[in-house]
Design a protein around this motif. Sequence first.
Motif, PDB file in Angstrom:
ATOM      1  N   ILE A   1      -7.812  -2.870  -3.671  1.00 50.77           N
ATOM      2  CA  ILE A   1      -6.785  -2.131  -4.407  1.00 50.77           C
ATOM      3  C   ILE A   1      -6.676  -2.640  -5.840  1.00 50.77           C
ATOM      4  CG2 ILE A   1      -4.290  -1.695  -4.557  1.00 50.77           C
ATOM      5  CD1 ILE A   1      -4.262  -1.725  -1.463  1.00 50.77           C
ATOM      6  N   ARG A   2      -6.645  -3.974  -6.007  1.00 47.04           N
ATOM      7  CA  ARG A   2      -6.543  -4.534  -7.354  1.00 47.04           C
ATOM      8  C   ARG A   2      -7.774  -4.184  -8.199  1.00 47.04           C
ATOM      9  NH1 ARG A   2      -1.606  -7.092  -8.623  1.00 47.04           N
ATOM     10  NH2 ARG A   2      -2.736  -7.335 -10.546  1.00 47.04           N
ATOM     11  N   ARG A   3      -8.961  -4.224  -7.571  1.00 46.66           N
ATOM     12  CA  ARG A   3     -10.189  -3.900  -8.314  1.00 46.66           C
ATOM     13  C   ARG A   3     -10.188  -2.446  -8.775  1.00 46.66           C
ATOM     14  NH1 ARG A   3     -14.675  -1.764  -6.281  1.00 46.66           N
ATOM     15  NH2 ARG A   3     -14.269  -2.432  -4.136  1.00 46.66           N
ATOM     16  N   LEU A   4      -9.765  -1.541  -7.897  1.00 49.55           N
ATOM     17  CA  LEU A   4      -9.735  -0.122  -8.248  1.00 49.55           C
ATOM     18  C   LEU A   4      -8.670   0.158  -9.308  1.00 49.55           C
ATOM     19  CD1 LEU A   4     -10.182   1.517  -4.716  1.00 49.55           C
ATOM     20  CD2 LEU A   4     -11.868   1.375  -6.567  1.00 49.55           C
ATOM     21  N   GLU A   5      -7.556  -0.594  -9.250  1.00 48.16           N
ATOM     22  CA  GLU A   5      -6.541  -0.411 -10.287  1.00 48.16           C
ATOM     23  C   GLU A   5      -7.057  -0.895 -11.632  1.00 48.16           C
ATOM     24  OE1 GLU A   5      -1.863  -1.457 -11.295  1.00 48.16           O
ATOM     25  OE2 GLU A   5      -3.145  -2.929 -10.355  1.00 48.16           O
TER      26      GLU A   5
ATOM     27  N   ILE B   1       0.842  -1.200   0.000  1.00 54.75           N
ATOM     28  CA  ILE B   1       0.000   0.000   0.000  1.00 54.75           C
ATOM     29  C   ILE B   1       0.878   1.252   0.000  1.00 54.75           C
ATOM     30  CG2 ILE B   1      -0.213   0.317   2.513  1.00 54.75           C
ATOM     31  CD1 ILE B   1      -3.242   0.821   1.997  1.00 54.75           C
ATOM     32  N   LEU B   2       2.141   1.079   0.411  1.00 57.34           N
ATOM     33  CA  LEU B   2       3.091   2.202   0.390  1.00 57.34           C
ATOM     34  C   LEU B   2       3.430   2.627  -1.037  1.00 57.34           C
ATOM     35  CD1 LEU B   2       5.514   0.971   3.215  1.00 57.34           C
ATOM     36  CD2 LEU B   2       3.807   2.785   3.389  1.00 57.34           C
ATOM     37  N   LEU B   3       3.087   1.806  -2.024  1.00 55.41           N
ATOM     38  CA  LEU B   3       3.321   2.167  -3.428  1.00 55.41           C
ATOM     39  C   LEU B   3       2.261   3.127  -3.950  1.00 55.41           C
ATOM     40  CD1 LEU B   3       4.242  -1.357  -4.873  1.00 55.41           C
ATOM     41  CD2 LEU B   3       5.805   0.473  -4.202  1.00 55.41           C
ATOM     42  N   LEU B   4       1.210   3.366  -3.159  1.00 55.66           N
ATOM     43  CA  LEU B   4       0.127   4.250  -3.571  1.00 55.66           C
ATOM     44  C   LEU B   4       0.382   5.664  -3.075  1.00 55.66           C
ATOM     45  CD1 LEU B   4      -2.942   1.982  -2.683  1.00 55.66           C
ATOM     46  CD2 LEU B   4      -1.696   2.090  -4.841  1.00 55.66           C
ATOM     47  N   ASP B   5      -0.054   6.652  -3.842  1.00 53.33           N
ATOM     48  CA  ASP B   5       0.043   8.026  -3.343  1.00 53.33           C
ATOM     49  C   ASP B   5      -1.136   8.302  -2.416  1.00 53.33           C
ATOM     50  OD1 ASP B   5      -2.207   8.546  -4.940  1.00 53.33           O
ATOM     51  OD2 ASP B   5      -1.020   9.391  -6.573  1.00 53.33           O
ATOM     52  N   ASP B   6      -1.123   9.465  -1.775  1.00 54.44           N
ATOM     53  CA  ASP B   6      -2.145   9.775  -0.764  1.00 54.44           C
ATOM     54  C   ASP B   6      -3.556   9.752  -1.336  1.00 54.44           C
ATOM     55  OD1 ASP B   6      -0.247  10.024   1.177  1.00 54.44           O
ATOM     56  OD2 ASP B   6      -0.148  12.207   1.132  1.00 54.44           O
ATOM     57  N   ARG B   7      -3.711  10.275  -2.553  1.00 55.31           N
ATOM     58  CA  ARG B   7      -5.047  10.308  -3.142  1.00 55.31           C
ATOM     59  C   ARG B   7      -5.574   8.895  -3.369  1.00 55.31           C
ATOM     60  NH1 ARG B   7      -6.068  13.515  -8.696  1.00 55.31           N
ATOM     61  NH2 ARG B   7      -5.528  15.274  -7.333  1.00 55.31           N
ATOM     62  N   ALA B   8      -4.696   7.999  -3.833  1.00 60.28           N
ATOM     63  CA  ALA B   8      -5.103   6.608  -4.071  1.00 60.28           C
ATOM     64  C   ALA B   8      -5.453   5.910  -2.752  1.00 60.28           C
ATOM     65  CB  ALA B   8      -4.000   5.849  -4.795  1.00 60.28           C
ATOM     66  N   ILE B   9      -4.639   6.140  -1.711  1.00 60.34           N
ATOM     67  CA  ILE B   9      -4.926   5.524  -0.411  1.00 60.34           C
ATOM     68  C   ILE B   9      -6.281   5.990   0.105  1.00 60.34           C
ATOM     69  CG2 ILE B   9      -4.196   5.424   2.012  1.00 60.34           C
ATOM     70  CD1 ILE B   9      -1.311   5.547   1.067  1.00 60.34           C
ATOM     71  N   GLN B  10      -6.568   7.290  -0.043  1.00 64.47           N
ATOM     72  CA  GLN B  10      -7.865   7.820   0.402  1.00 64.47           C
ATOM     73  C   GLN B  10      -9.009   7.177  -0.371  1.00 64.47           C
ATOM     74  OE1 GLN B  10      -7.424  12.088  -0.052  1.00 64.47           O
ATOM     75  NE2 GLN B  10      -5.592  12.096   1.247  1.00 64.47           N
ATOM     76  N   ARG B  11      -8.787   6.951  -1.676  1.00 66.98           N
ATOM     77  CA  ARG B  11      -9.831   6.310  -2.488  1.00 66.98           C
ATOM     78  C   ARG B  11     -10.063   4.882  -2.021  1.00 66.98           C
ATOM     79  NH1 ARG B  11     -13.498   4.456  -3.902  1.00 66.98           N
ATOM     80  NH2 ARG B  11     -14.401   4.075  -5.966  1.00 66.98           N
ATOM     81  N   VAL B  12      -8.981   4.158  -1.715  1.00 66.96           N
ATOM     82  CA  VAL B  12      -9.102   2.781  -1.230  1.00 66.96           C
ATOM     83  C   VAL B  12      -9.829   2.737   0.100  1.00 66.96           C
ATOM     84  CG1 VAL B  12      -7.796   0.785  -0.381  1.00 66.96           C
ATOM     85  CG2 VAL B  12      -7.062   1.952  -2.467  1.00 66.96           C
TER      86      VAL B  12
END
Length: 338
Positions: free
Chosen positions: A317-321, A244-255
């Motif tokens: 995470i995989r589904r959103l990607e 999850i550290l590979l995601l930026d803040d916006r992506a983490i918030q979306r997840v």
Amino acid sequence: MAKAKENTISGLQKAAILLIALGPERSAGVFKHLKEEEIEELTLEIANTRSVTPQIKEDVINEFYEVCLAQQYIAEGGITYAKELLEKALGVEKAMDVIGKLTASLQVKPFEFVRKTDASQLLNFIQDEHPQTIALILSYLSPSQAALIISALPQEEQADVARRIAVMDRTSPDVIKEVEKVLESKLANLVNQDYTIIGGVDAVVEILNTVDRSTEKHIMESLEVEEPELADEIRKKMFVFEDILLLDDRAIQRVLREVDNNDLSISLKNANEDVKNAIFNNLSKRLATMIKEDMEFMGPVRMKDVEEAQQKIVNIIRRLEDAGEIVISRGGGDEIIV
């Protein structure tokens, strides 16, 4: 330890037996010096170790002591000095065995010169080779090098090469030498004569985690048709909770908008501090406080429940990607969307 029995115990099993013998406190001290994947492998092996005879336990401890002793002697005066002292302490045959185990790890790895070669130049050199030969070479490259090459191969070859890497187990030194002769004749004598363990699912996972998303998707879709069980095993290892550290803040918030608060609390029970900080920094102060309180008051949680909660988040995470709503930062050539 009898020779036949010794051959049935792998290095990983011996390490697990040793840690069990050392006890939880000393084992925890050892874990502090290991990589996360090594800890995971050892933890799984320890969990799968049911019973060990006193003789096997004693033999493993003795072997560990002898190797440590040899390492100390080598550090003090080199291999010749270590060999002389070990022969006096253990006898000639046992000393040679212990020194052999240590010096094997000092041998130059196959295809050492290839790892120093530019990937584009190497691609020109091997792209017309048989897929099995390409798979063998890629197994020895760094994930980033292998990713560049496998991405540049024709699409019909990509999945085939990935599959061959994944199912590769042991390769004869003679075969490795023959391939090395084609690439660099000077290195023909540098391969250790023991069978060399290469490839495997972990190797192809590292490569697929590095290639661009379109290449990864094509390979996985092809493997799902040809080797569904292998594809499932690879997919489970491709993105772990800590990534999850590979995601930026916006992506983490979306997840996090998709994650159940109870699953989030459970998933963080054994997460490292970097992961916890990444998640708490993307929650409101009120929700972050609530999650921390839930973690504090829920008490001990089964590891199985933690892993299930983490897997739920990984699936989100995989589904959103796949839906294009978030981007996982990769080392390969993902297209930049602006």
